[in-house]
Design an enzyme around this catalytic site. Structure first.
Site, PDB file in Angstrom:
ATOM      1  N   ARG A 182      16.893 108.186  54.065  1.00  0.00           N
ATOM      2  CA  ARG A 182      15.850 107.702  52.790  1.00  0.00           C
ATOM      3  C   ARG A 182      15.323 106.277  53.332  1.00  0.00           C
ATOM      4  O   ARG A 182      14.336 106.062  53.274  1.00  0.00           O
ATOM      5  CB  ARG A 182      16.353 107.651  51.454  1.00  0.00           C
ATOM      6  CG  ARG A 182      16.681 108.900  50.748  1.00  0.00           C
ATOM      7  CD  ARG A 182      17.138 108.775  49.530  1.00  0.00           C
ATOM      8  NE  ARG A 182      15.962 108.074  48.559  1.00  0.00           N
ATOM      9  CZ  ARG A 182      16.398 107.557  47.327  1.00  0.00           C
ATOM     10  NH1 ARG A 182      17.511 107.892  46.772  1.00  0.00           N
ATOM     11  NH2 ARG A 182      15.532 107.173  46.392  1.00  0.00           N
ATOM     12  N   CYS A 238      18.890  99.460  45.910  1.00  0.00           N
ATOM     13  CA  CYS A 238      19.158 100.973  46.317  1.00  0.00           C
ATOM     14  C   CYS A 238      17.635 101.679  45.895  1.00  0.00           C
ATOM     15  O   CYS A 238      16.725 100.890  46.203  1.00  0.00           O
ATOM     16  CB  CYS A 238      20.159 101.465  45.709  1.00  0.00           C
ATOM     17  SG  CYS A 238      20.052 101.274  44.000  1.00  0.00           S
TER      18      CYS A 238
END
Length: 274
Positions: A182, A238
C-alpha cells in the site's frame, strides 16, 4: 517507562481480573464486518471485560475530510470510560483484541491522549488468553461509577497543515505504518487513491508483533527504530489513524516517546486530491 508497564501477560491478567484497580476493555473489531467484534464479545470475552467499538466508541462520524476514523467525541468517550469504573490517573486499563493490537492500541493511544497513562495491552490478545486455558464468559458486566475527566494532550496530534509544513524539515520524520504494497501504491483496498505522502518512510505496523500477536522484545523494538532515534520529531500515520497507534506503542517501548499521530492519515491526505 519500560515494556512491563505497557504490556501485560495473560498470566498477570488472570491473577488480576478481580482487582478493583484494574478495568479490562475488549476492543475486537473487523473492518470487513463492522458488527463482528460486538457479536464476538457478546458470545465470549474475558470475565469482567467491557466492550468499546472502533466505529461507535473510538472514532466519530466520517466527513468529507478528516479521514475514515476521526477522533471520537471526547466527552462521550469519557462518559463511557467513567461508566466502566475508570478513574483518571488511578485505574489500570488493560485493552485487548484479536488482531495483533490493531484496535486495542487505538484505545491505548486515546487514553494517553486524554491524559491517562495507566493503560497496558494484553500480550497475544484474546487468542493467547484462550490458548492458556483461562476462563471466558458471555455475562456482561454491570456499569460502575468512575470519574474520568480528560486532560487532553493536544501536542500528541497533528493535522494535514502541520504535516505539509513540517514533513520536509531536517530532523523530522514521517512514518507510514501501512503494508509495504500500500505504501508503494501497488495495492489500495480501501482508499480511493494509492500511494503515500511524499517523503514518508515505511514501517509496517505488523512488525511490532509476531504472527501470534505477541509483542516483540524491547531490544527488537529499539533495533526497529535505530535509524530514527535521533529525529527531533516523528509523525506517524497509516490509512486512518488506527494501526499507526501500534507503531506509536513500539516507539514508546523503544524509549522514543512523544511521537505524534496524524489522525486523519492517508485517508485524510488523499481526500484533498479528489
Amino acid at each position: 517507562m519500560n515494556d512491563k508497564d505497557l504490556i501485560v501477560s495473560p498470566e498477570w491478567l488472570a491473577a488480576n481480573t478481580e482487582n478493583p484497580q484494574v478495568v479490562i476493555i475488549d476492543c475486537r473489531f473487523s473492518l470487513a464486518d463492522v458488527e463482528l467484534g460486538q457479536k464476538q464479545y457478546q458470545e465470549s470475552h474475558i470475565p469482567g471485560a467491557f466492550y468499546l467499538d472502533l466505529n461507535r466508541d473510538l472514532a466519530s462520524a466520517v466527513g468529507k475530510h478528516g479521514g475514515r476514523h476521526p477522533l471520537p467525541n471526547i466527552e462521550e468517550l469519557a462518559a463511557k470510560l467513567s461508566a466502566a469504573g475508570i478513574n483518571l490517573g488511578e485505574t489500570l486499563v488493560v485493552a485487548y483484541d484479536d488482531s495483533r493490537l490493531a484496535f486495542a492500541a487505538r484505545l491505548w493511544w486515546l487514553l494517553r491522549y486524554m491524559g491517562h497513562s495507566k493503560v497496558a495491552l494484553l500480550d497475544g490478545g484474546f487468542g493467547a488468553w484462550k490458548a492458556a486455558g483461562y476462563p471466558v464468559t458471555n455475562i456482561l458486566p454491570e456499569s460502575r461509577e468512575g470519574k474520568f475527566v480528560p486532560e487532553l494532550q493536544r501536542d500528541a496530534i497533528v493535522d494535514i497543515q502541520a504535516v505539509k509544513g513540517r514533513k520536509d524539515l531536517p530532523d523530522r520524520v514521517l512514518v507510514d505504518s501501512r503494508e509495504s504494497e500500500r505504501y508503494a501504491g501497488l495495492r489500495e483496498p480501501i482508499d480511493p487513491i494509492a500511494g503515500h505522502i511524499p517523503g514518508a518512510v515505511n514501517y509496517p505496523w505488523q512488525g511490532v508483533t509476531d504472527e501470534a500477536g505477541k509483542v516483540r522484545s524491547t531490544s527488537e523494538q529499539k533495533q526497529r527504530w535505530t535509524e530514527l532515534g535521533k529525529a527531533e520529531e516523528i509523525i506517524v500515520y497509516c490509512g486512518s489513524g488506527v494501526t499507526a497507534c501500534v507503531n506509536l506503542l513500539s516507539l514508546e517501548i523503544a524509549g522514543i516517546p512523544d511521537a505524534k499521530l496524524y489522525v486523519g492519515s492517508w485517508s485524510d491526505w488523499c481526500s484533498y486530491q479528489l
